[in-house]
Design an enzyme around this catalytic site. Structure first.
Site, mmCIF file in Angstrom:
data_model
loop_
_atom_site.group_PDB
_atom_site.id
_atom_site.type_symbol
_atom_site.label_atom_id
_atom_site.label_comp_id
_atom_site.label_asym_id
_atom_site.label_seq_id
_atom_site.Cartn_x
_atom_site.Cartn_y
_atom_site.Cartn_z
ATOM 1 N N ASP A 188 0.888 -1.344 -0.024
ATOM 2 C CA ASP A 188 0.210 -0.057 0.074
ATOM 3 C C ASP A 188 0.827 1.386 -0.134
ATOM 4 O O ASP A 188 2.161 1.073 0.323
ATOM 5 C CB ASP A 188 -0.896 0.103 1.277
ATOM 6 C CG ASP A 188 -1.949 1.134 1.168
ATOM 7 O OD1 ASP A 188 -2.677 1.315 0.142
ATOM 8 O OD2 ASP A 188 -1.989 1.899 2.042
ATOM 9 N N SER A 189 0.171 2.289 -0.292
ATOM 10 C CA SER A 189 1.234 3.525 -0.177
ATOM 11 C C SER A 189 1.458 3.940 1.112
ATOM 12 O O SER A 189 2.484 4.728 1.352
ATOM 13 C CB SER A 189 0.276 4.854 -0.849
ATOM 14 O OG SER A 189 -1.088 4.809 -0.106
ATOM 15 N N GLY A 192 -2.990 9.354 -3.709
ATOM 16 C CA GLY A 192 -4.344 9.409 -4.156
ATOM 17 C C GLY A 192 -4.622 10.763 -5.367
ATOM 18 O O GLY A 192 -5.240 10.625 -6.163
ATOM 19 N N CYS A 227 -4.042 -1.419 -2.462
ATOM 20 C CA CYS A 227 -4.294 -0.052 -2.538
ATOM 21 C C CYS A 227 -5.163 0.364 -3.715
ATOM 22 O O CYS A 227 -4.778 -0.254 -4.910
ATOM 23 C CB CYS A 227 -2.912 0.552 -2.655
ATOM 24 S SG CYS A 227 -3.051 2.305 -3.029
ATOM 25 N N ASN A 228 -6.419 0.942 -3.670
ATOM 26 C CA ASN A 228 -7.159 1.204 -4.809
ATOM 27 C C ASN A 228 -6.390 1.923 -5.832
ATOM 28 O O ASN A 228 -6.709 1.670 -7.088
ATOM 29 C CB ASN A 228 -8.443 1.708 -4.415
ATOM 30 C CG ASN A 228 -9.306 0.707 -3.734
ATOM 31 O OD1 ASN A 228 -10.031 -0.255 -4.259
ATOM 32 N ND2 ASN A 228 -9.390 0.654 -2.370
ATOM 33 N N THR A 229 -5.609 3.030 -5.279
ATOM 34 C CA THR A 229 -5.048 4.093 -6.206
ATOM 35 C C THR A 229 -4.013 3.312 -7.187
ATOM 36 O O THR A 229 -4.053 3.358 -8.572
ATOM 37 C CB THR A 229 -4.395 4.872 -5.434
ATOM 38 O OG1 THR A 229 -5.403 5.597 -4.489
ATOM 39 C CG2 THR A 229 -4.052 6.223 -6.626
ATOM 40 N N GLU A 281 -3.746 9.380 7.600
ATOM 41 C CA GLU A 281 -2.233 9.283 7.588
ATOM 42 C C GLU A 281 -1.643 10.020 8.818
ATOM 43 O O GLU A 281 -0.519 9.727 9.305
ATOM 44 C CB GLU A 281 -1.587 9.506 6.303
ATOM 45 C CG GLU A 281 -1.814 8.437 5.327
ATOM 46 C CD GLU A 281 -0.934 7.267 5.326
ATOM 47 O OE1 GLU A 281 0.224 7.586 5.772
ATOM 48 O OE2 GLU A 281 -1.294 6.228 5.117
ATOM 49 N N CYS A 325 -11.301 2.767 -0.838
ATOM 50 C CA CYS A 325 -9.737 2.973 -0.363
ATOM 51 C C CYS A 325 -9.573 2.327 0.974
ATOM 52 O O CYS A 325 -10.469 2.343 1.555
ATOM 53 C CB CYS A 325 -9.794 4.524 -0.233
ATOM 54 S SG CYS A 325 -8.063 5.016 0.515
ATOM 55 N N THR A 326 -8.318 1.604 1.010
ATOM 56 C CA THR A 326 -8.124 0.582 2.016
ATOM 57 C C THR A 326 -7.651 1.254 3.152
ATOM 58 O O THR A 326 -7.789 0.747 4.291
ATOM 59 C CB THR A 326 -6.761 -0.147 1.841
ATOM 60 O OG1 THR A 326 -5.817 0.718 1.326
ATOM 61 C CG2 THR A 326 -7.565 -1.226 0.597
ATOM 62 N N HIS A 327 -7.756 2.811 3.212
ATOM 63 C CA HIS A 327 -7.497 3.535 4.692
ATOM 64 C C HIS A 327 -8.800 3.755 5.168
ATOM 65 O O HIS A 327 -8.975 4.062 6.445
ATOM 66 C CB HIS A 327 -7.178 5.006 4.359
ATOM 67 C CG HIS A 327 -5.612 4.950 3.856
ATOM 68 N ND1 HIS A 327 -4.902 4.236 2.925
ATOM 69 C CD2 HIS A 327 -4.580 5.649 4.759
ATOM 70 C CE1 HIS A 327 -3.521 4.747 3.054
ATOM 71 N NE2 HIS A 327 -3.541 5.398 4.077
HETATM 72 N N1 DGL Z 1 -4.930 3.144 0.632
HETATM 73 C C1 DGL Z 1 -4.842 3.604 -0.571
HETATM 74 C C2 DGL Z 1 -5.974 3.477 -1.504
HETATM 75 O O1 DGL Z 1 -6.649 2.429 -1.345
HETATM 76 C C3 DGL Z 1 -4.590 5.030 -0.424
HETATM 77 C C4 DGL Z 1 -4.058 5.992 -1.536
HETATM 78 C C5 DGL Z 1 -3.478 7.073 -1.190
HETATM 79 O O2 DGL Z 1 -2.399 7.110 -0.649
HETATM 80 O O3 DGL Z 1 -3.816 8.250 -1.123
HETATM 81 O O4 DGL Z 1 -6.379 4.232 -2.438
#
Ligand code: DGL
Length: 275
Positions: free
Chosen positions: A9-10, A42, A72-74, A157, A191-193
């Site tokens: 993930d990011s 993002g 991470c979806n992005t 974050e 978004c996984t956050h």
């Molecule tokens: N967890 C990431 C996602 O699912 C966060 C993206 C980001 O870093 O902005 O999109």
């Protein structure tokens, strides 16, 4: 030699997915990498997200991971296709990189009665239109209403997800989505956050709207993939060990990461491209 599954993930968000994966498939070895030094992804361009994600994927391969999950979806929206189609055949044709959008799109249409689904994600995920395309591939009758919440990942974050500032932005974004599409009965946290904001999301949603997070969906999908791909399953090592890495400060990662993982986290620093 250890052959773990890589989880990427990011930043911290992938830990919400890893939590479900580790519960469902505890026997495997895992490497988690959060690219915290360059998060959030993002609002970054396609090229930047691809470049950062590819560097991380190459690192996983160098650490012996034959299978990497972009949790991470992005990154799944902006980098996965290029990595699968262009980079992987050159880099490591036997290795696999999987994302989180397709497994989610495959099932989310099963949850809605009204056939109107709201999708909340980063600007990158929403702007890519990946969810509308993928959901309509599996459920052509479902109307997909997407809304970007660019403040949510920075709030999370930075450890502000329980603050009043988070209340303000959660309410504002949910109101915008539901005003535009009041028929929505299912909201996907794409978004996984975002699961860290779940209690605030529920607080501002009318009763009867279902909120879907991805962790269990992705874990179920991975379990099915490993059954369907014994050639991959047989090379993965099964010692039940997890190592965590971050491109930023491990002390920070450990402090904040445990809330996402639901358990203590002890990470190591990794330098990618001078970071
Ligand atoms: N967890 C990431 C996602 O699912 C966060 C993206 C980001 O870093 O902005 O999109």
């Amino acid at each position: 030699m250890s052959r773990p599954i890589g989880i990427f993930d990011s930043g911290y968000g992938g830990l919400t997915v890893f939590r479900s994966i580790a519960e469902r498939l505890p026997q495997y070895d895992y490497l988690y990498l959060g690219d915290n030094a360059r998060a959030p992804y993002g609002s970054r361009s396609f090229d930047t997200v691809h470049q950062y994600t590819l560097e991380c994927v190459e690192w996983f391969f160098s650490m012996g991971c034959p299978l990497v999950i972009l949790a991470c979806n992005t990154a799944s929206a902006k980098a996965l296709r290029t990595i699968q189609q262009r980079d992987l055949p050159l880099l490591a044709p036997a290795n696999r990189v999987l994302g989180v959008i397709r497994p989610t799109a495959e099932v989310v249409g099963n949850y809605t009665q009204s056939r109107h689904v709201g999708v909340l994600g980063t600007r990158g995920t929403v702007g890519s239109d990946s969810y509308r395309i993928e959901i309509n591939h599996f459920f052509p009758d479902v109307q997909v209403h997407q809304h970007a919440c660019p403040m949510w990942v920075p709030l999370i974050e930075n450890g502000e997800y329980q603050s009043q500032g988070a209340d303000f932005f959660v309410k504002k974004d949910l109101d915008t989505l539901l005003t535009a599409a009041p028929e929505i009965d299912t909201i996907l946290l794409a978004c996984t956050h975002y699961p860290l904001l779940l209690s605030k999301i529920r607080k501002y949603l009318p009763a009867g709207i279902r909120v879907v997070a991805q962790g269990d969906i992705v874990a179920t999908s991975l379990a099915g993939y490993l059954v369907r791909h014994p050639e991959m399953d047989s090379i993965l090592t099964k010692g039940g060990n997890t190592s965590y890495f971050t491109t930023d400060d491990p002390a920070d990662f450990d402090l904040h990461g445990s809330a996402f993982r639901g358990a203590a986290v002890r990470s190591q620093h990794v330098a990618l491209n001078g970071k």
